[in-house]
Write a protein that holds these residues in place. Structure first.
Motif, PDB file in Angstrom:
ATOM      1  N   GLY A   1     -11.774   5.605   4.687  1.00 57.47           N
ATOM      2  CA  GLY A   1     -12.568   5.590   5.913  1.00 57.47           C
ATOM      3  C   GLY A   1     -11.706   5.727   7.157  1.00 57.47           C
ATOM      4  N   LEU A   2     -10.449   5.321   7.056  1.00 55.02           N
ATOM      5  CA  LEU A   2      -9.533   5.465   8.196  1.00 55.02           C
ATOM      6  C   LEU A   2      -8.789   6.797   8.135  1.00 55.02           C
ATOM      7  N   GLY A   3      -9.174   7.613   7.155  1.00 51.14           N
ATOM      8  CA  GLY A   3      -8.557   8.932   7.028  1.00 51.14           C
ATOM      9  C   GLY A   3      -7.248   8.928   6.258  1.00 51.14           C
TER      10      GLY A   3
ATOM     11  N   PHE B   1      -3.142   7.423  -2.230  1.00 49.93           N
ATOM     12  CA  PHE B   1      -1.914   6.712  -2.647  1.00 49.93           C
ATOM     13  C   PHE B   1      -1.519   5.631  -1.653  1.00 49.93           C
ATOM     14  N   ARG B   2      -2.017   5.743  -0.427  1.00 46.81           N
ATOM     15  CA  ARG B   2      -1.715   4.709   0.576  1.00 46.81           C
ATOM     16  C   ARG B   2      -2.298   3.355   0.182  1.00 46.81           C
ATOM     17  N   SER B   3      -3.537   3.381  -0.331  1.00 47.61           N
ATOM     18  CA  SER B   3      -4.141   2.099  -0.691  1.00 47.61           C
ATOM     19  C   SER B   3      -3.405   1.474  -1.878  1.00 47.61           C
ATOM     20  N   THR B   4      -2.917   2.316  -2.787  1.00 46.19           N
ATOM     21  CA  THR B   4      -2.131   1.783  -3.908  1.00 46.19           C
ATOM     22  C   THR B   4      -0.861   1.123  -3.385  1.00 46.19           C
ATOM     23  N   GLN B   5      -0.240   1.759  -2.407  1.00 48.38           N
ATOM     24  CA  GLN B   5       0.975   1.165  -1.822  1.00 48.38           C
ATOM     25  C   GLN B   5       0.673  -0.166  -1.143  1.00 48.38           C
ATOM     26  N   VAL B   6      -0.375  -0.174  -0.338  1.00 54.88           N
ATOM     27  CA  VAL B   6      -0.705  -1.407   0.390  1.00 54.88           C
ATOM     28  C   VAL B   6      -1.057  -2.529  -0.592  1.00 54.88           C
ATOM     29  N   TYR B   7      -1.849  -2.178  -1.608  1.00 48.21           N
ATOM     30  CA  TYR B   7      -2.253  -3.180  -2.605  1.00 48.21           C
ATOM     31  C   TYR B   7      -1.029  -3.764  -3.309  1.00 48.21           C
ATOM     32  N   ASP B   8      -0.092  -2.878  -3.613  1.00 48.68           N
ATOM     33  CA  ASP B   8       1.149  -3.296  -4.268  1.00 48.68           C
ATOM     34  C   ASP B   8       1.953  -4.266  -3.393  1.00 48.68           C
ATOM     35  N   TRP B   9       2.027  -3.979  -2.115  1.00 48.44           N
ATOM     36  CA  TRP B   9       2.723  -4.891  -1.192  1.00 48.44           C
ATOM     37  C   TRP B   9       2.047  -6.262  -1.159  1.00 48.44           C
ATOM     38  N   LEU B  10       0.715  -6.216  -1.133  1.00 49.18           N
ATOM     39  CA  LEU B  10      -0.028  -7.469  -1.001  1.00 49.18           C
ATOM     40  C   LEU B  10      -0.010  -8.303  -2.274  1.00 49.18           C
ATOM     41  N   HIS B  11      -0.241  -7.629  -3.422  1.00 44.95           N
ATOM     42  CA  HIS B  11      -0.517  -8.387  -4.643  1.00 44.95           C
ATOM     43  C   HIS B  11       0.615  -8.399  -5.662  1.00 44.95           C
ATOM     44  N   LYS B  12       1.646  -7.599  -5.432  1.00 42.26           N
ATOM     45  CA  LYS B  12       2.790  -7.617  -6.354  1.00 42.26           C
ATOM     46  C   LYS B  12       4.046  -8.071  -5.639  1.00 42.26           C
ATOM     47  N   LYS B  13       4.278  -7.459  -4.482  1.00 40.58           N
ATOM     48  CA  LYS B  13       5.481  -7.836  -3.734  1.00 40.58           C
ATOM     49  C   LYS B  13       5.220  -9.069  -2.865  1.00 40.58           C
ATOM     50  N   LEU B  14       3.958  -9.396  -2.698  1.00 37.64           N
ATOM     51  CA  LEU B  14       3.538 -10.660  -2.070  1.00 37.64           C
ATOM     52  C   LEU B  14       4.032 -10.836  -0.636  1.00 37.64           C
ATOM     53  N   VAL B  15       4.005  -9.751   0.134  1.00 35.92           N
ATOM     54  CA  VAL B  15       4.439  -9.856   1.533  1.00 35.92           C
ATOM     55  C   VAL B  15       3.355 -10.518   2.385  1.00 35.92           C
ATOM     56  N   VAL B  16       3.761 -11.005   3.561  1.00 33.51           N
ATOM     57  CA  VAL B  16       2.805 -11.696   4.425  1.00 33.51           C
ATOM     58  C   VAL B  16       2.565 -10.987   5.755  1.00 33.51           C
TER      59      VAL B  16
ATOM     60  N   ASP C   1       4.461  -5.478   8.736  1.00 32.51           N
ATOM     61  CA  ASP C   1       5.812  -5.047   9.093  1.00 32.51           C
ATOM     62  C   ASP C   1       6.734  -4.885   7.890  1.00 32.51           C
ATOM     63  N   GLU C   2       6.467  -5.691   6.861  1.00 30.98           N
ATOM     64  CA  GLU C   2       7.328  -5.634   5.665  1.00 30.98           C
ATOM     65  C   GLU C   2       7.025  -4.429   4.775  1.00 30.98           C
ATOM     66  N   MET C   3       5.946  -3.711   5.058  1.00 29.96           N
ATOM     67  CA  MET C   3       5.542  -2.598   4.179  1.00 29.96           C
ATOM     68  C   MET C   3       6.358  -1.361   4.534  1.00 29.96           C
ATOM     69  N   SER C   4       7.595  -1.331   4.037  1.00 32.04           N
ATOM     70  CA  SER C   4       8.592  -0.394   4.572  1.00 32.04           C
ATOM     71  C   SER C   4       8.349   1.069   4.201  1.00 32.04           C
ATOM     72  N   ASN C   5       7.470   1.332   3.230  1.00 34.32           N
ATOM     73  CA  ASN C   5       7.192   2.750   2.951  1.00 34.32           C
ATOM     74  C   ASN C   5       5.993   3.288   3.747  1.00 34.32           C
ATOM     75  N   LEU C   6       5.527   2.513   4.715  1.00 34.70           N
ATOM     76  CA  LEU C   6       4.486   3.000   5.629  1.00 34.70           C
ATOM     77  C   LEU C   6       5.122   3.246   7.003  1.00 34.70           C
ATOM     78  N   SER C   7       4.604   4.235   7.705  1.00 32.76           N
ATOM     79  CA  SER C   7       5.168   4.502   9.036  1.00 32.76           C
ATOM     80  C   SER C   7       4.816   3.360   9.983  1.00 32.76           C
ATOM     81  N   LYS C   8       5.576   3.265  11.049  1.00 34.45           N
ATOM     82  CA  LYS C   8       5.333   2.200  12.020  1.00 34.45           C
ATOM     83  C   LYS C   8       3.915   2.328  12.596  1.00 34.45           C
ATOM     84  N   ASP C   9       3.519   3.572  12.851  1.00 34.03           N
ATOM     85  CA  ASP C   9       2.178   3.833  13.381  1.00 34.03           C
ATOM     86  C   ASP C   9       1.091   3.278  12.479  1.00 34.03           C
ATOM     87  N   LEU C  10       1.247   3.569  11.207  1.00 31.92           N
ATOM     88  CA  LEU C  10       0.244   3.130  10.244  1.00 31.92           C
ATOM     89  C   LEU C  10       0.235   1.603  10.132  1.00 31.92           C
ATOM     90  N   ARG C  11       1.417   1.009  10.137  1.00 30.87           N
ATOM     91  CA  ARG C  11       1.484  -0.458  10.053  1.00 30.87           C
ATOM     92  C   ARG C  11       0.761  -1.089  11.240  1.00 30.87           C
TER      93      ARG C  11
END
Ligand code: SAH
Length: 345
Positions: free
Chosen positions: A19-21, A25-40, A43-53
């Motif tokens: 919905g945000l365009g 694969f972006r949602s898989t990355q974000v999900y992985d950061w949240l539920h596997k790498k357990l970031v809070v 900013d820690e999602m280093s494979n996303l651009s600063k803009d996207l973060r």
């Protein structure tokens, strides 16, 4: 108001981010950061651009609990966590280390409205339900803090999970998702004071988790004296729900039975418990009641607990005595949070 991104399933996150365009694969990355790498933080999602973060941060929040205090038992390595939620409320969780792996006991609500007479968690009533992400994050923060894998989860902390049903189910699905911590459904136990409709609903969720029923008495009259919920559901209705659960899931239920001296630990109580447990093939977990200062109840003496257990075993009931863990650190239900509320820590 920002949206709780950690309570979405991967599928829902896909739809959200599409919905945000964004590409799938972006949602898989974000999900992985949240539920596997357990970031809070985003900013820690280093494979996303600063803009996207930044874009994500504008729209969503990441539920993250902060450990206000951590106590470790010198007796058995049990750790008790008092967590601060985003809105300033507190919940507690316990890590128990067993030979077969680490087990975490989580809370499902801030407070509780069930009013069980012997329980410290219900003294101030219910404040609010926990979100799925707040239930998950108790486990996530403990994994990160200990750097150890959590293999078992019991929903036996503060709160009545069946009084927060939808969030509970979503929490279980996220926790057992193979794209997340991937905890086995068989290693999850949900404990209820016995809300019959939702025990039956749970049976139909197609999950293979263990259901534990806090029985604590074998007659309706006595149960009503300990647990107000017994005014609403009779023991025979509870037994019917247990049978239904077993028939639907093939999983034996557990009866939790807190032994209170001179209240529910007599010969007649043992006989009644044998009858109920054999009726539904239940496993019985005996817990010497943990006295709380606000109430008069005393625990059954150790010898008498063993004798009670023996009686059940003679009738071939599968019975265990819950090992008391972390006695030196307010190990029992709701006591750490209660101390915080009273301003004693
Ligand atoms: N609301 C759910 C889960 C939370 S309580 C339920 O009722 O099952 C987890 C278990 O601890 C329940 O069996 C509860 O009855 C028991 N419990 C609560 N306070 C206790 C105490 N002071 N001593 C022993 N068991 C207690």
């Amino acid at each position: 108001m920002k949206t709780d991104i950690k309570s979405f399933t991967l599928e829902e996150l896909n739809t959200e981010l599409e919905g945000l365009g964004l590409k799938k694969f972006r949602s898989t990355q974000v999900y992985d950061w949240l539920h596997k790498k357990l970031v809070v933080s985003f900013d820690e999602m280093s494979n996303l651009s600063k803009d996207l973060r930044e874009k994500l941060d504008e729209k969503y929040y990441i539920a993250a609990l902060e450990a206000e205090t951590i106590q470790e038992s010198k007796l058995d390595g049990t750790k008790k966590y008092l967590f601060r939620l985003n809105d300033g409320h507190y919940v507690e969780s316990v890590l128990m280390r067993y030979k077969h792996g680490n087990s975490v006991c989580i809370s499902s609500q801030v407070g509780c409205r069930m009013g069980c007479r012997f329980c410290a968690s219900t003294l101030d009533g219910l404040t609010r339900n926990l979100t799925p992400s707040e239930m998950l994050d108790q486990i996530y923060r403990i994994s990160v803090e200990t750097e150890e894998r959590v293999s078992n989860v019991v929903v036996m902390g503060t709160g009545e999970p069946m009084d927060n049903y939808d969030n509970l189910i979503r929490f279980i699905r996220l926790l057992t998702d193979r794209n997340g911590l991937n905890i086995s459904q068989r290693n999850i136990t949900v404990s209820t004071c016995g809300i019959v409709e939702n025990m039956k609903r749970l049976a139909e969720e197609n999950l293979s988790i263990t259901l534990a029923l806090s029985l604590h008495s074998v007659t309706d009259e006595k149960r009503r004296g300990l647990m107000p919920i017994a005014n609403k559901y009779s023991i025979s209705e509870l037994m019917e729900a247990c049978k239904y659960y077993f028939d639907k899931t093939g999983r034996r239920v557990t009866f939790e039975y807190s032994l209170v001296r001179d209240v529910n630990d007599t010969e007649a109580d043992a006989a009644g418990l044998i009858k109920l447990a054999s009726g539904v093939g239940a496993h019985v977990n005996l817990i010497p009641v943990n006295p709380i200062k606000e109430r008069e109840y005393r625990e059954t003496e150790h010898e008498a607990v063993l004798a009670f257990k023996n009686k059940l075993e003679k009738s071939r009931i599968n019975v265990t005595i819950r090992r008391e863990m972390g006695r030196d650190i307010d190990g029992a239900c709701g006591q750490l949070r209660q101390k915080k509320i009273e301003g004693n820590i």
